[in-house]
Design an enzyme around this catalytic site. Structure first.
Site, mmCIF file in Angstrom:
data_model
loop_
_atom_site.group_PDB
_atom_site.id
_atom_site.type_symbol
_atom_site.label_atom_id
_atom_site.label_comp_id
_atom_site.label_asym_id
_atom_site.label_seq_id
_atom_site.Cartn_x
_atom_site.Cartn_y
_atom_site.Cartn_z
ATOM 1 N N GLU A 35 5.421 3.672 -25.190
ATOM 2 C CA GLU A 35 5.490 4.956 -25.889
ATOM 3 C C GLU A 35 6.959 5.409 -25.975
ATOM 4 O OE1 GLU A 35 3.693 6.590 -27.668
ATOM 5 O OE2 GLU A 35 4.405 8.658 -27.679
ATOM 6 N N ASP A 37 9.570 3.413 -25.892
ATOM 7 C CA ASP A 37 10.246 2.506 -26.826
ATOM 8 C C ASP A 37 9.916 2.863 -28.282
ATOM 9 O OD1 ASP A 37 11.318 1.140 -24.684
ATOM 10 O OD2 ASP A 37 9.867 -0.493 -24.731
ATOM 11 N N SER A 82 23.807 -0.851 -20.600
ATOM 12 C CA SER A 82 22.411 -1.240 -20.773
ATOM 13 C C SER A 82 22.379 -2.491 -21.657
ATOM 14 C CB SER A 82 21.638 -0.084 -21.412
ATOM 15 O OG SER A 82 20.307 -0.456 -21.612
ATOM 16 N N LEU A 83 21.238 -2.794 -22.224
ATOM 17 C CA LEU A 83 21.112 -3.989 -23.063
ATOM 18 C C LEU A 83 20.429 -3.615 -24.364
ATOM 19 C CD1 LEU A 83 19.622 -6.728 -20.704
ATOM 20 C CD2 LEU A 83 21.839 -6.695 -21.771
ATOM 21 N N LYS A 114 14.516 -11.483 -17.240
ATOM 22 C CA LYS A 114 14.870 -10.065 -17.137
ATOM 23 C C LYS A 114 14.022 -9.468 -16.016
ATOM 24 C CE LYS A 114 15.661 -5.923 -19.808
ATOM 25 N NZ LYS A 114 14.908 -5.001 -18.978
ATOM 26 N N GLU A 169 20.150 -7.134 -10.052
ATOM 27 C CA GLU A 169 18.945 -6.325 -10.115
ATOM 28 C C GLU A 169 18.284 -6.271 -8.749
ATOM 29 O OE1 GLU A 169 18.673 -5.145 -13.074
ATOM 30 O OE2 GLU A 169 16.614 -4.473 -13.337
ATOM 31 N N LYS A 309 12.158 -8.564 -25.246
ATOM 32 C CA LYS A 309 11.133 -7.918 -24.414
ATOM 33 C C LYS A 309 9.759 -8.516 -24.701
ATOM 34 C CE LYS A 309 13.294 -4.360 -22.310
ATOM 35 N NZ LYS A 309 13.283 -2.961 -22.633
#
Ligand code: NAD
Length: 326
Positions: A35, A37, A82-83, A114, A169, A309
């Protein structure tokens, strides 16, 4: 200026800022990532059509969230960006085209998982771990040194007395995440929405004993400061970080063609569920550091890497539910 902007744009930005605050500052999102995104893509589309409406405080121009007041602030000398996101192979081909237009046809990529966690920066001075920080808003993060010291896979002393800032990360392995939510449900405490929020909530604790109990881990994948002339490629950097005894994800792979990139994506789309940690996509990085410099950064993300993604799980399960009910 704001009065001159259409009301819909103002509402969209307010909504996204509210969701960002819940996600980055409170570690407690109220809507699924898909949502967020969707609204972000709507905002990007409007701003692409009307670049005159872009303001520096638009969510499209900002990284992450503001640091919590309870923590000492840390300034990142090299910003933690960020990416850019893509959601399809076509968009990846567009990325490849942009890269080749800028640096020529001799391009190799490194594909990485990722990891679904939060970005951290670790500073070692004379080989000793002295500072650990969150990304925060990219320029200012939070000092979480004592919490990161509880991560067992992180060496507190390196084999060489070097000065280095490495980035990666911090994440919560799937098993720890399930166990934590089980305990929370037994204690009638609110559950964490996903491993990323659980990792962030655990590392941003004022009491390091709580972080210690949560069994977090870290994978390193880049560096802010690391002066080694012989390192010319991203893959070489990963090897150098690994040689220092720092944890590096073993699945990174150098790819010479986009076909190899797509094969990597397919392979890990299948293996994803079997991995002991959560991943939400594949990061594709230009391997040559010279080419990375040539490509440079936008205000928010480097032009030399992109995140592919995976389709959002919430959407996938809704679709499955629809299929079952028909
Ligand atoms: P991002 O998560 O899309 O990607 C950037 C981050 O990827 C980096 O900062 C780094 O921490 C991480 N990463 C993991 N593995 C990496 C690797 N191998 N190499 C390089 N980086 C790696 O960007 P973001 O700005 O942190 O967050 C955006 C995401 O957060 C979106 O998925 C969005 O849906 C979600 N979000 C959700 C809400 C909500 O309300 N649900 C609100 C804000 C943001």
């Amino acid at each position: 200026m704001e009065e001159q902007l259409p009301q819909h744009l103002i509402d969209l930005r307010r909504q996204l800022n509210k969701y960002s605050y819940e996600y980055y500052v409170e570690d407690n999102p109220s809507v699924p990532d898909s949502e967020y995104d969707r609204l972000m893509n709507e905002l990007i589309a409007i701003e692409t059509d009307h670049p005159e409406w872009i303001t520096p405080d638009s969510p499209t121009q900002r990284v992450g969230g503001e640091p919590l007041k309870a923590f000492t602030k840390v300034t990142h000398d090299v910003p933690m960006l960020s990416l850019g996101d893509v959601f399809s192979e076509e968009e990846l081909l567009d990325f490849d085209r942009r890269v080749r237009q800028a640096v020529g046809d001799e391009v190799a990529y490194v594909c990485e998982l990722k990891i679904d966690g939060l970005a951290v920066s670790l500073t070692y001075e004379q080989g000793k771990f002295v500072l650990g920080a969150t990304r925060g808003n990219g320029t200012i993060g939070e000092d979480i040194t004592n919490n990161l010291k509880t991560v067992r896979t992180l060496p507190l002393v390196l084999p060489e007395p070097i000065d280095i800032e490495v980035r990666g990360e911090a994440y919560m392995p799937k098993k720890s995440f399930e166990k934590l939510n089980e305990e929370r449900s037994q204690n009638d405490e609110p559950l964490f929405a996903n491993p990323r929020n659980a990792a962030a909530g655990s590392l941003r604790q004022l009491d390091p004993k709580i972080s210690a109990k949560r069994r977090l881990s870290v994978f390193l994948y880049s560096s802010g400061q690391f002066d080694r002339e012989k390192i010319k490629t991203h893959y070489g950097l990963l090897e150098a970080i690994r040689e220092l005894g720092l944890p590096v994800n073993p699945e990174s792979r150098r790819c010479r063609t986009m076909q190899e990139v797509f094969d990597y994506i397919r392979e890990f789309t299948e293996k994803r569920d079997a991995l002991p940690y959560g991943i939400d996509g594949i990061v594709v990085k230009v391997d040559s550091m010279d080419q990375q410099r040539q490509l440079g950064n936008t205000v928010k993300s480097p032009r030399w890497m992109i995140a592919y993604k995976f389709p959002a799980e919430e959407v996938v399960s809704t679709l499955e539910a629809i299929e079952i009910s028909v």
